[in-house]
Scaffold this active site. Sequence first.
Site, mmCIF file in Angstrom:
data_model
loop_
_atom_site.group_PDB
_atom_site.id
_atom_site.type_symbol
_atom_site.label_atom_id
_atom_site.label_comp_id
_atom_site.label_asym_id
_atom_site.label_seq_id
_atom_site.Cartn_x
_atom_site.Cartn_y
_atom_site.Cartn_z
ATOM 1 N N HIS A 30 -1.064 1.564 8.602
ATOM 2 C CA HIS A 30 -0.156 2.663 8.260
ATOM 3 C C HIS A 30 -0.397 3.149 6.828
ATOM 4 C CE1 HIS A 30 3.664 4.940 8.471
ATOM 5 N NE2 HIS A 30 3.752 4.640 7.175
ATOM 6 N N GLU A 31 -0.419 2.216 5.894
ATOM 7 C CA GLU A 31 -0.612 2.598 4.494
ATOM 8 C C GLU A 31 -2.028 3.117 4.245
ATOM 9 O OE1 GLU A 31 1.925 2.898 2.807
ATOM 10 O OE2 GLU A 31 3.283 1.717 4.076
ATOM 11 N N HIS A 58 -2.107 6.872 4.688
ATOM 12 C CA HIS A 58 -1.665 7.596 3.489
ATOM 13 C C HIS A 58 -2.751 7.575 2.415
ATOM 14 C CE1 HIS A 58 2.274 7.987 5.168
ATOM 15 N NE2 HIS A 58 2.611 6.708 5.031
#
Length: 677
Positions: free
Chosen positions: A24-25, A28
Amino acid sequence: MEALMQLWNIAKVVLGLGFVIFIHELGHFLLAKWNGVKVEKFSIGFGKTLFGFKRGETEYVIAAIPLGGFVKMLGEGGEVGEGPPDAEAASDPRAFNNKPVGARMAIISAGVIMNILLAMVCFAYVFGQPREEMAARVGAVLSGSPAFEAGLRAGDEIIAIDGRRDVGFQDLMKTVSLSREGQIVDFQVERPGASAPINLTITPRRDANADKPTIGVVYGSSLEVGDYQPLAGTPEAAKLPWPAQSKPLDALAVKAAAPAGEPLVPMANHEAFVQASTRNRDKPLEVTFEPRTAGGKAVPGGVEVKATLPPNHFVDLGLKFAFEPIRSIAKGSPAEAAGFRVGDRIVKVDGRDDVDPMRLPLACFDHAGSPMTVEVQRGEGAATETISLTVTPNDSPLGDSFWRVSPSEDIQIPGLGIAFPIKPVVQGVVADSPAAKAGLKAGDVIDAVVIPATKPRPRRDGGSAMEPTSGTREQTLKLDDKTAAWPFVFGLLQELPIQTLNLKVHGRDEPVPVQPEVVADWFNPNRGLEFFPAFRTMPPLGFVDAVKKGVNETVENIALVYATIRSLSTGRVSMNQTAGPIGIFRMANSAAKSSLTDLLNFLGLISINLAVLNFLPIPPLDGGQMIFLIAEKIRGRPLPESAVIAGTYVGLLLVLCLMVFATYQDVYRLLKDYLFF
């Protein structure tokens, strides 16, 4: 060795959940770099840094609180205590806030997209492997439930739900639990002995004491025996030849059975064995077993073995209760065809007015295919009339635990397709029975039954003790407030050792001690075998088909999460069904113990949940940030800082409250599992 395996499972869980957060990170991070944003910190976890290093302009860390992660970009504030954004970043072209709205939207949404892609990969791998899923076979139907009233029976195999074929029991549970109020679900079932599939429509219902909607079915069992626990009325326990050096999940699979001295008959499924045991419940049953694992695979070097299961008697107190008015009738049942109505009260069966309602299920089973005459009282007051009905019971399976499934359940007569309550008002007492010797009499009202603490029973392999079904602590079953019913109490008497109970009788100051005894002419079809659930092995799919199936599974689970949120928000599903960090870890640990395939399937589900929940329109989640960006795009300028701060604090408070509540649910379930019955 066992401790090392547990540590390895914990390591797999930590790495797996950590990888979901990392992906997920990473989304980003990569989109930020792609758009020229300076990333100052990439963190897995929050709080104090446990391990970290700096490469280039970015610090990479693993922090102490493993409840998520973050990517800190230039111009953003850090964690609590790190202070506000650097004032110089306001004019830096590499600051996040100085990038176009479209670029910032892409960066914000990248984490969710990466989680969805991860889920697709996990599911594609799962479908590319041989796997097992619980079969959509009905093991029992609760009295008066939507499934009972629709005519679903034990032994039915569900082959389609709302037109979708190739379904498992979990598909059934998901469809039902997330149904809307009044929604009709179409089922297609195959029934043993039926020439064609049967179509049933069932409307799920959420009862007052339930956490979610149900239709009232219990999963079916296989022929694989995991344990043997002689019941209270077993005169002498059987000697089952378990595989040498058996593991907890090893099983003896029933292959054939017949009364001792007769030719063995192959058993096609669990229901066939239950039928054979019920028909011959007063005779020793000779059974041929094959050693298998719980997954259905034969034990290497295993050979067929035989054992004789003795007939098992019911134990009873000698109390007789009255027939109460019929509360529910199954659609398409013999009772419906014969003209029975809800509210009818049975007064005679084949001319006898002394029939014990607790004996009626087996009496109807024995009369399957033969007409019976049943007299019922219909109406109330002056309009009451006695009607004679002729009904032919069928041979509907009774199931292993037909006497008790739910504590407050009505007694069910499968052969007729009716169910009615048993009120705790004594109608009569059998002469010379334990109840008669204890001084109980007709008219007594049983308010509660107190069952003493019960010692744990030994395992089949002589290992550490296991708890009986009812638990080891003293328990009080209250009949006066309808949290328990007599059929449930009666079922417990069959499983517990014969021991003195205390009956709390209405109007008496002191409880009445009474000890059940074996009934010589009343045979229990349950032989004490404990079966594993029925699973089916699914073949692996090819690469292309596995990818397609993985994509479809991802889309379906995204819709499922939104449906869950909808049901929680409308109260259709109780908030008690939520799980926090402890619950997630326990589920992940269970999956890791099972297999890599199960663990990856669970991680795929967690990845989808993370994606959907993180994109809800709640600051400071990604979805909340997206709302701010959409508002900025519409206005042509950023929202006022006061509005952003206020929204962020409100959203943060909401997220924290949800986290606290979910964690409370985790702790409560943990204490309930280990400290309470």
